[in-house]
Write an enzyme that holds these catalytic residues in place. Sequence first.
Site, mmCIF file in Angstrom:
data_model
loop_
_atom_site.group_PDB
_atom_site.id
_atom_site.type_symbol
_atom_site.label_atom_id
_atom_site.label_comp_id
_atom_site.label_asym_id
_atom_site.label_seq_id
_atom_site.Cartn_x
_atom_site.Cartn_y
_atom_site.Cartn_z
ATOM 1 N N HIS A 17 56.438 0.856 17.945
ATOM 2 C CA HIS A 17 57.618 0.196 17.369
ATOM 3 C C HIS A 17 58.599 1.270 16.913
ATOM 4 C CE1 HIS A 17 60.079 -2.429 14.855
ATOM 5 N NE2 HIS A 17 59.575 -3.416 15.577
ATOM 6 N N ASP A 36 54.239 -8.462 19.105
ATOM 7 C CA ASP A 36 53.986 -9.092 20.409
ATOM 8 C C ASP A 36 52.539 -8.976 20.874
ATOM 9 O OD1 ASP A 36 57.206 -7.893 21.192
ATOM 10 O OD2 ASP A 36 56.638 -9.996 20.984
#
Length: 428
Positions: free
Chosen positions: A307, A364
């Site tokens: 991320h 996700d």
Amino acid sequence: MSEIARIILDGKEYELPVIVGTENEKAIDISKLRGASGYITIDPGFKNTGSCKSAITYLDGENGILHYRGYPIEQLAEKATFLEVAYLLIKGDLPNQKELDWFVNSITNHTLVHEDMKRFFEAFPTDAHPMGILSSMIASLSTFYPESQNPNRSIEDVELTMHRVIAKLPTLAAQAYKNNMGHPVVYPKNSLSYTENFLHMMFGLPTDDYNVSPVVNDALNKLLILHADHEQNCSASTVRIVGSSQANLYSAISAGIAALWGPLHGGANQAVIEMLETIKNDGGGLQKWVDKAKDKSDSFRLMGFGHRVYKNFDPRAKIIKKAADDVLEALGVDDPVLDIAKELEAVALKDQYFIDRGLYPNVDFYSGIIYRALGIPTDMFTVMFAIGRLPGWIAQWKEMVEMGEPIGRPRQVYTGATKRDYVDITKR
Ligand code: SDX
């Protein structure tokens, strides 16, 4: 006393103001730099560059903190409804009962889409990806409501446009699914809540009522809340920059859907399940895939990992991982892919490559496992992300408009050919 940053360029010293946010985030304000020195700054991917001041969402990537308007995501995911969170993001405070009733009632009564839009669905290939359909459909809503194209529209008109797009996105999403399945469209039912209505339109039939499972409905509510906003991510920044040209809200949201579709962004939830299925079918050990992800000559990436902001853990991933266990148990679903995901996480998190780069499961990584258990097809996973993210996009767009931000137009450093004269084709 406010801090100052000093920079020396060509032997001259320039002072730049430092701004400090309410959570003590600091930034050097370079808005006057080019005018004073002729220099700009450059930062591909904006990894170190802030585009705006914002009061909507706070992230702390080192400590895995996510707050919507100051409220911790853990509390909202446990206690709030999705439309309550949508109101919070857009209006800035949690609604009282009267305010929430007004908001829910307004959205509930705008869930229908114009019957002419059915013809659009017929024009798409039956296997069209629903994100492509959705982006087109949302943009075309601006043609059915031309008043939304007026940059000087009233506050009431703006509010109505916001409620219309929140109301109609699930209807269009469900119609895209029914279209893809070759099944009859199921119309919205105003007696149902926002999430129940979506499940009814997705899995119901025109001829009989659909019994929404409370477990499924609660899981969907939690997932939509966890996706509702995430400060200046790729799609939110897209919505802000499209809106900064005074393009209408439908067009800005359509652009946000398009940006979210990318596998490096919201499209990752579909890519994760496809990756886990590949690993399951391969039958080989997990280390092989972790090694592939580390191999720079191999295009394979561990989807759902890493991320831009979170370098320890994504707080949403922790909540979703627990919810996946709870939902699958409650529904009596045994999905081997969940075990593979957990084992893959364990192997990767012991690997120095991932540790050194702060690569952890993101929002996700586990979400698709729940969507699948709810009966949602893989190519609708990113659509689910879009439905969740919609209130965040609207809040970001509204803040940009209310702050009177200028049109987004970055500068560049030119590295092409210097001036040269045209040469006749016969002499080239
Ligand atoms: C979302 O921004 C947001 O807030 C997004 C989001 C939201 O709510 O809006 O949180 C939603 O988009 C989550 C991210 C979903 N995408 C994926 O899961 C795709 C896989 N992850 C990556 O491609 C990547 O981690 C990004 C895109 C998420 C972040 O990329 P960055 O910040 O540009 O980091 P990078 O690509 O420069 O990676 C840094 C290093 C590189 O190695 P080195 O060059 O230092 O040797 O980490 C490596 C990368 O190769 N790396 C990975 C990896 N992710 C980063 N290596 C293997 N597998 C991965 N998944």
